[in-house]
Design a protein around this motif. Structure first.
Motif, mmCIF file in Angstrom:
data_model
loop_
_atom_site.group_PDB
_atom_site.id
_atom_site.type_symbol
_atom_site.label_atom_id
_atom_site.label_comp_id
_atom_site.label_asym_id
_atom_site.label_seq_id
_atom_site.Cartn_x
_atom_site.Cartn_y
_atom_site.Cartn_z
ATOM 1 N N GLN A 114 15.291 0.766 -1.651
ATOM 2 C CA GLN A 114 14.511 -0.434 -1.383
ATOM 3 C C GLN A 114 13.025 -0.082 -1.382
ATOM 4 O OE1 GLN A 114 16.520 -3.166 -1.284
ATOM 5 N NE2 GLN A 114 18.153 -1.649 -1.504
ATOM 6 N N ILE A 115 12.172 -1.105 -1.443
ATOM 7 C CA ILE A 115 10.735 -0.874 -1.501
ATOM 8 C C ILE A 115 10.299 0.068 -0.372
ATOM 9 C CG2 ILE A 115 10.179 -2.922 -0.113
ATOM 10 C CD1 ILE A 115 7.720 -3.315 -1.986
ATOM 11 N N ASP A 116 9.460 1.028 -0.698
ATOM 12 C CA ASP A 116 9.001 2.038 0.259
ATOM 13 C C ASP A 116 7.894 1.434 1.121
ATOM 14 O OD1 ASP A 116 7.949 4.228 1.618
ATOM 15 O OD2 ASP A 116 8.200 5.586 -0.077
ATOM 16 N N ASP A 117 8.209 1.164 2.386
ATOM 17 C CA ASP A 117 7.221 0.486 3.227
ATOM 18 C C ASP A 117 5.993 1.340 3.517
ATOM 19 O OD1 ASP A 117 8.255 2.270 5.097
ATOM 20 O OD2 ASP A 117 9.133 0.728 6.385
ATOM 21 N N SER A 118 6.060 2.646 3.260
ATOM 22 C CA SER A 118 4.899 3.510 3.465
ATOM 23 C C SER A 118 3.891 3.396 2.325
ATOM 24 C CB SER A 118 5.337 4.975 3.609
ATOM 25 O OG SER A 118 5.817 5.491 2.375
ATOM 26 N N LYS A 119 4.281 2.721 1.241
ATOM 27 C CA LYS A 119 3.408 2.601 0.068
ATOM 28 C C LYS A 119 2.852 1.189 -0.120
ATOM 29 C CE LYS A 119 5.848 6.321 -2.355
ATOM 30 N NZ LYS A 119 6.727 6.681 -3.486
ATOM 31 N N ILE A 120 3.242 0.279 0.761
ATOM 32 C CA ILE A 120 2.827 -1.116 0.576
ATOM 33 C C ILE A 120 1.350 -1.308 0.871
ATOM 34 C CG2 ILE A 120 3.085 -3.459 1.504
ATOM 35 C CD1 ILE A 120 6.077 -2.917 1.760
ATOM 36 N N GLU A 121 0.870 -0.748 1.962
ATOM 37 C CA GLU A 121 -0.521 -1.007 2.371
ATOM 38 C C GLU A 121 -1.530 -0.547 1.332
ATOM 39 O OE1 GLU A 121 -1.316 -1.247 6.909
ATOM 40 O OE2 GLU A 121 0.066 0.451 6.616
ATOM 41 N N THR A 122 -1.245 0.563 0.663
ATOM 42 C CA THR A 122 -2.187 1.052 -0.354
ATOM 43 C C THR A 122 -2.215 0.147 -1.579
ATOM 44 O OG1 THR A 122 -0.484 2.516 -1.276
ATOM 45 C CG2 THR A 122 -1.960 3.452 0.383
ATOM 46 N N ALA A 123 -1.181 -0.702 -1.725
ATOM 47 C CA ALA A 123 -1.131 -1.628 -2.873
ATOM 48 C C ALA A 123 -1.809 -2.950 -2.573
ATOM 49 C CB ALA A 123 0.327 -1.877 -3.262
ATOM 50 N N ILE A 124 -2.190 -3.173 -1.326
ATOM 51 C CA ILE A 124 -2.798 -4.445 -0.923
ATOM 52 C C ILE A 124 -4.285 -4.455 -1.249
ATOM 53 C CG2 ILE A 124 -3.355 -5.900 1.071
ATOM 54 C CD1 ILE A 124 -0.730 -4.944 2.330
ATOM 55 N N THR A 125 -4.738 -5.564 -1.838
ATOM 56 C CA THR A 125 -6.149 -5.764 -2.166
ATOM 57 C C THR A 125 -6.578 -7.109 -1.580
ATOM 58 O OG1 THR A 125 -5.907 -7.046 -4.222
ATOM 59 C CG2 THR A 125 -5.640 -4.636 -4.394
ATOM 60 N N PRO A 126 -7.859 -7.453 -1.687
ATOM 61 C CA PRO A 126 -8.298 -8.782 -1.213
ATOM 62 C C PRO A 126 -7.588 -9.943 -1.902
ATOM 63 C CG PRO A 126 -10.186 -7.334 -1.468
ATOM 64 C CD PRO A 126 -9.020 -6.595 -2.053
#
Length: 366
Positions: A114-126
């Motif tokens: 499943q999606i790696d929750d440790s990598k989500i924040e770095t993918a977030i932009t404005p």
């Protein structure tokens, strides 16, 4: 031959109830937007635990309508970004791009798939407005961390629950963990119709009303059109059949888990990796994926020994021709999963002999 999925045998379990339900619809003379749809929507919302359920034509439309409704309500606009797992069926991605939104692909966790929750924040932009999780293979993708990320950043949490009817996270069913969820009732799903079908569940009354209107030509009142919608409705026969099968869903899920438990405990081939299961409530085993570096040879060996299998899925979305703008991207974990995954037979009607046969043949592969 051990079939991958014996739909005839599954249907036979409930044949009398299904015949009675379809006959009731035929005799009623009312085939769209009637009592059967109302009944199924109410029962499925109750099952999921949501306040609202809106039937629609299929699972892809269900996801499309969620994003479209958020655009109509001013929550999103074309060009906004949606974080989504890289290793999903293409329908998830299509629902995003269909609305002019931009998918931002994130690698999965190698153990849970499943999606790696440790990598989500770095993918977030404005530009990020939502995270779309996919309960792939029937396994819960939600984590407390994902929920906190969405809450703290004001992001919508969308669930693709096409493969996970009845799956739980801490006692709450998938499809009721985020802001809205899309469900598929394709015939091969754990809760499958006799054709295409889908639904949206949500606790947001305004979102539900907008989706219902969009899926009915953009109309909430006959011949009055607020939106440029489409025709995407669940018909009465499919609703009646789904209502019959919904009453038996938990029993079917228990049977699937028994098959999965036998696979996990008895597949001993060192060349093959089976899913690591820590919480059996958090998986409903729509599919049972195994992984092998010689996947194609393994599949050929199984076919030669009368065991049907399928690959889910041979080509990841970012390598598909329809998304050529992503073909240069590299997602090594996703690509390895797609190169090694093989789905074993999985259904609530498999016999003990069939289950043993599958395991014996898998263990013989070398």
């Amino acid at each position: 031959m051990v079939k991958f999925l014996d739909l005839q045998k599954i249907t036979a379990k409930y044949a009398d109830e299904i015949h009675a339900a379809t006959t009731r619809v035929i005799d009623s003379g009312w085939y769209l937007q009637g009592k059967e749809n109302d009944c199924f929507e109410a029962n499925y919302a109750n099952y999921i635990g949501s306040k609202h359920c809106i039937g629609c034509a299929n699972g892809l439309d269900a996801l499309i309508w969620i994003f479209r409704a958020y655009i109509e309500l001013g929550v999103m606009k074309p060009g906004d970004e949606v974080v989504v797992p890289a290793n999903t069926y293409i329908a998830t991605i299509l629902s995003i791009t269909e609305n002019g939104l931009v998918p931002v692909l994130v690698e999965p966790d190698e153990d849970t798939l499943q999606i790696d929750d440790s990598k989500i924040e770095t993918a977030i932009t404005p530009k990020t407005k939502a995270v779309c999780i996919v309960h792939l293979y029937g396994r819960c993708a939600y984590t407390e961390r994902i929920g906190e990320i969405c809450r703290s950043r004001g992001l919508k949490l969308i669930e693709d629950n096409a493969q996970a009817h009845g799956c739980l996270f801490n006692g709450i069913k998938t499809g009721n963990l985020g802001d809205a969820a899309g469900h598929s009732f394709y015939p091969g799903k754990n809760l499958g119709a006799f054709g295409d079908g889908g639904a949206v569940t949500t606790n947001n009354a305004e979102l539900a009303a907008t989706i219902r209107s969009l899926a009915n030509y953009g109309s909430s009142k006959k011949y009055v059109f607020k939106y440029c919608g489409r025709n995407s409705r669940l018909d009465e026969i499919q609703a009646a059949i789904l209502d019959v099968k919904l009453a038996h869903l938990d029993d079917d899920l228990a049977a699937r888990k028994a098959v999965a438990k036998y696979y996990v405990e008895n597949i001993k081939n060192p060349e093959i990796r089976v899913p690591a299961i820590s919480d059996w409530d958090a998986h409903v085993f729509h599919l049972f994926p195994i992984f092998c570096s010689r996947r194609d040879e393994l599949q050929k060996f199984l076919v030669e020994n009368d065991v049907q299998t399928l690959i889910h899925y041979p080509i990841p979305p970012h390598k598909q021709e329809c998304y050529t703008q992503w073909n240069h991207l590299s997602f090594p974990i996703t690509e390895r999963i797609h190169a090694e995954e093989l789905s074993l037979p999985m259904s609530p009607v498999m016999t003990e002999e069939e289950i043993r046969t599958v395991v014996e043949i898998v263990n013989k592969f070398c």
